[in-house]
Design a protein around this motif. Structure first.
Motif, PDB file in Angstrom:
ATOM      1  N   ASP A  16      47.363  45.485  29.396  1.00 30.16           N
ATOM      2  CA  ASP A  16      47.368  45.951  30.787  1.00 30.16           C
ATOM      3  C   ASP A  16      46.358  45.171  31.624  1.00 30.16           C
ATOM      4  OD1 ASP A  16      49.365  47.740  30.353  1.00 30.16           O
ATOM      5  OD2 ASP A  16      48.110  49.530  30.384  1.00 30.16           O
ATOM      6  N   ASP A  17      45.222  44.854  31.032  1.00 29.44           N
ATOM      7  CA  ASP A  17      44.197  44.097  31.757  1.00 29.44           C
ATOM      8  C   ASP A  17      44.692  42.686  32.049  1.00 29.44           C
ATOM      9  OD1 ASP A  17      41.369  43.988  32.743  1.00 29.44           O
ATOM     10  OD2 ASP A  17      41.282  42.359  31.272  1.00 29.44           O
ATOM     11  N   TYR A  18      45.390  42.087  31.101  1.00 28.71           N
ATOM     12  CA  TYR A  18      45.912  40.727  31.299  1.00 28.71           C
ATOM     13  C   TYR A  18      46.993  40.716  32.381  1.00 28.71           C
ATOM     14  CZ  TYR A  18      48.027  36.196  30.366  1.00 28.71           C
ATOM     15  OH  TYR A  18      48.530  34.913  30.505  1.00 28.71           O
ATOM     16  N   LEU A  19      47.874  41.713  32.339  1.00 28.57           N
ATOM     17  CA  LEU A  19      48.970  41.756  33.311  1.00 28.57           C
ATOM     18  C   LEU A  19      48.473  42.041  34.721  1.00 28.57           C
ATOM     19  CD1 LEU A  19      51.694  43.700  31.282  1.00 28.57           C
ATOM     20  CD2 LEU A  19      51.615  41.256  31.788  1.00 28.57           C
ATOM     21  N   SER A  20      47.484  42.913  34.844  1.00 26.38           N
ATOM     22  CA  SER A  20      46.955  43.260  36.163  1.00 26.38           C
ATOM     23  C   SER A  20      45.864  42.309  36.612  1.00 26.38           C
ATOM     24  CB  SER A  20      46.420  44.698  36.160  1.00 26.38           C
ATOM     25  OG  SER A  20      45.290  44.806  35.295  1.00 26.38           O
ATOM     26  N   GLN A  21      45.459  41.399  35.719  1.00 28.39           N
ATOM     27  CA  GLN A  21      44.387  40.439  35.995  1.00 28.39           C
ATOM     28  C   GLN A  21      43.103  41.143  36.406  1.00 28.39           C
ATOM     29  OE1 GLN A  21      46.398  37.832  38.841  1.00 28.39           O
ATOM     30  NE2 GLN A  21      46.948  36.420  37.189  1.00 28.39           N
ATOM     31  N   GLY A  22      42.853  42.256  35.708  1.00 28.01           N
ATOM     32  CA  GLY A  22      41.619  42.993  35.913  1.00 28.01           C
ATOM     33  C   GLY A  22      41.589  43.898  37.120  1.00 28.01           C
ATOM     34  N   ARG A  23      42.716  44.020  37.831  1.00 26.75           N
ATOM     35  CA  ARG A  23      42.734  44.841  39.041  1.00 26.75           C
ATOM     36  C   ARG A  23      43.149  46.278  38.771  1.00 26.75           C
ATOM     37  NH1 ARG A  23      44.949  39.919  41.142  1.00 26.75           N
ATOM     38  NH2 ARG A  23      47.052  40.719  40.782  1.00 26.75           N
ATOM     39  N   GLY A  24      43.511  46.588  37.546  1.00 26.68           N
ATOM     40  CA  GLY A  24      43.936  47.940  37.216  1.00 26.68           C
ATOM     41  C   GLY A  24      45.351  48.222  37.668  1.00 26.68           C
ATOM     42  N   GLY A  25      45.739  49.485  37.638  1.00 28.40           N
ATOM     43  CA  GLY A  25      47.088  49.870  38.025  1.00 28.40           C
ATOM     44  C   GLY A  25      48.033  49.836  36.846  1.00 28.40           C
ATOM     45  N   SER A  26      49.290  50.189  37.106  1.00 31.20           N
ATOM     46  CA  SER A  26      50.309  50.232  36.060  1.00 31.20           C
ATOM     47  C   SER A  26      51.191  48.990  36.157  1.00 31.20           C
ATOM     48  CB  SER A  26      51.162  51.494  36.202  1.00 31.20           C
ATOM     49  OG  SER A  26      52.151  51.539  35.207  1.00 31.20           O
ATOM     50  N   PRO A  27      51.093  48.059  35.211  1.00 33.17           N
ATOM     51  CA  PRO A  27      51.884  46.823  35.277  1.00 33.17           C
ATOM     52  C   PRO A  27      53.375  47.090  35.152  1.00 33.17           C
ATOM     53  CG  PRO A  27      50.055  46.612  33.722  1.00 33.17           C
ATOM     54  CD  PRO A  27      50.184  48.071  34.060  1.00 33.17           C
ATOM     55  N   ARG A  28      54.157  46.213  35.741  1.00 33.57           N
ATOM     56  CA  ARG A  28      55.613  46.287  35.615  1.00 33.57           C
ATOM     57  C   ARG A  28      56.050  45.839  34.224  1.00 33.57           C
ATOM     58  NH1 ARG A  28      54.742  43.722  40.492  1.00 33.57           N
ATOM     59  NH2 ARG A  28      55.233  41.718  39.534  1.00 33.57           N
ATOM     60  N   GLN A  29      57.300  46.167  33.890  1.00 33.94           N
ATOM     61  CA  GLN A  29      57.828  45.744  32.593  1.00 33.94           C
ATOM     62  C   GLN A  29      57.926  44.235  32.509  1.00 33.94           C
ATOM     63  OE1 GLN A  29      61.986  46.524  31.759  1.00 33.94           O
ATOM     64  NE2 GLN A  29      61.545  46.987  29.619  1.00 33.94           N
ATOM     65  N   VAL A  30      58.329  43.601  33.622  1.00 34.81           N
ATOM     66  CA  VAL A  30      58.457  42.136  33.671  1.00 34.81           C
ATOM     67  C   VAL A  30      57.591  41.601  34.803  1.00 34.81           C
ATOM     68  CG1 VAL A  30      60.021  40.195  33.996  1.00 34.81           C
ATOM     69  CG2 VAL A  30      60.801  42.219  32.751  1.00 34.81           C
ATOM     70  N   THR A  31      56.711  40.689  34.474  1.00 34.60           N
ATOM     71  CA  THR A  31      55.843  40.055  35.463  1.00 34.60           C
ATOM     72  C   THR A  31      56.097  38.552  35.440  1.00 34.60           C
ATOM     73  OG1 THR A  31      54.116  41.740  35.179  1.00 34.60           O
ATOM     74  CG2 THR A  31      53.466  39.654  36.195  1.00 34.60           C
ATOM     75  N   LEU A  32      56.475  38.002  36.582  1.00 35.26           N
ATOM     76  CA  LEU A  32      56.728  36.568  36.712  1.00 35.26           C
ATOM     77  C   LEU A  32      55.690  35.988  37.668  1.00 35.26           C
ATOM     78  CD1 LEU A  32      60.612  36.700  37.240  1.00 35.26           C
ATOM     79  CD2 LEU A  32      59.354  36.572  35.084  1.00 35.26           C
TER      80      LEU A  32
END
Length: 236
Positions: free
Chosen positions: A148-164
């Motif tokens: 989750d930290d990698y997907l949000s780049q440290g900004r928090g929140g709930s990441p999407r299933q697919v991130t492009l």
């Protein structure tokens, strides 16, 4: 008494009379005839029919452009669908876990035209598994919360299933010695079921335009769902 107007060649005149559709289908020729007609009428006469035809031609050009764009988008979508289907079928071929993962980083990656594929599994165990050493070019483990930290780049929140997204400094932890070449990535967050930590399938590309936030993600979401179900079989 002879006419002052030049006479059209008889063979050309006969050809036009026999096939008038040739003129009607030639846009440049029709425009030349309309222009000649307007010139003959003089500058004090407004040819409403000619104006209407110009507007209709403009609308027709726009419709043709839209038609071409729709067809191109449909072909692109069909090609993408076929590509995902071929990748899924190839992914499902192996019947053992290690060949499954190795195939993921080889033939499946080739079909998807990506330069790197990496599977990240969160785990509570700190001991390195022997399988991890054998599959280190495809599989890596991380502490809980890393994904989750990698997907949000440290900004928090709930990441999407697919991130492009595009990347400038790709993570060596994920891409190893290929990190310096990766310029865009598709991050597929994996749900392995209740009571299990999440996983992450990352696809990296040297092409910065391979994955962008503006692209649709439906096909990759479908690929994610199939991959999740395959992994649940191996993890059970």
């Amino acid at each position: 008494m002879s006419s002052s107007s030049p006479k059209i060649d008889d063979s050309l005149r006969e050809a036009i009379i026999s096939r008038p559709d040739v003129i009607l289908d030639d846009t440049d020729l029709m425009q030349a005839l309309i222009a000649a007609n307007e010139k003959a009428m003089g500058g004090n006469i407004v040819d409403l029919r000619g104006i209407a035809m110009e507007r209709l031609e403009t609308r027709l050009d726009r419709l043709e452009d839209t038609h071409r764009s729709v067809i191109a988008a449909a072909y692109e979508n069909l090609a993408g669908t076929n590509q995902i289907h071929r990748a899924i079928l190839r992914m499902l071929d192996p019947v053992e876990f290690e060949p499954f993962l190795r195939n993921l980083g080889a033939e499946v990656a080739d079909i998807l035209r990506v330069d790197a594929v990496r599977l990240v599994l969160e785990t509570l165990q700190s001991d390195e598994d022997p399988a991890l050493r054998r599959l280190g070019d495809v599989l890596s483990v991380a502490e809980p919360g890393f994904i989750d930290d990698y997907l949000s780049q440290g900004r928090g929140g709930s990441p999407r299933q697919v991130t492009l997204r595009g990347v400038q400094d790709a993570a060596p932890q994920l891409y190893g010695d290929k990190a310096g070449w990766i310029r865009s990535e598709a991050c597929l967050k994996l749900d392995f079921g209740p009571g299990r930590l999440p996983g992450l399938l990352v696809m990296g590309a040297e092409d910065p335009h391979m994955f962008t936030p503006q692209q649709g993600s439906d096909l990759l979401a479908f690929f994610t769902g199939v991959f999740e179900r395959s992994m649940r079989r191996w993890l059970s």
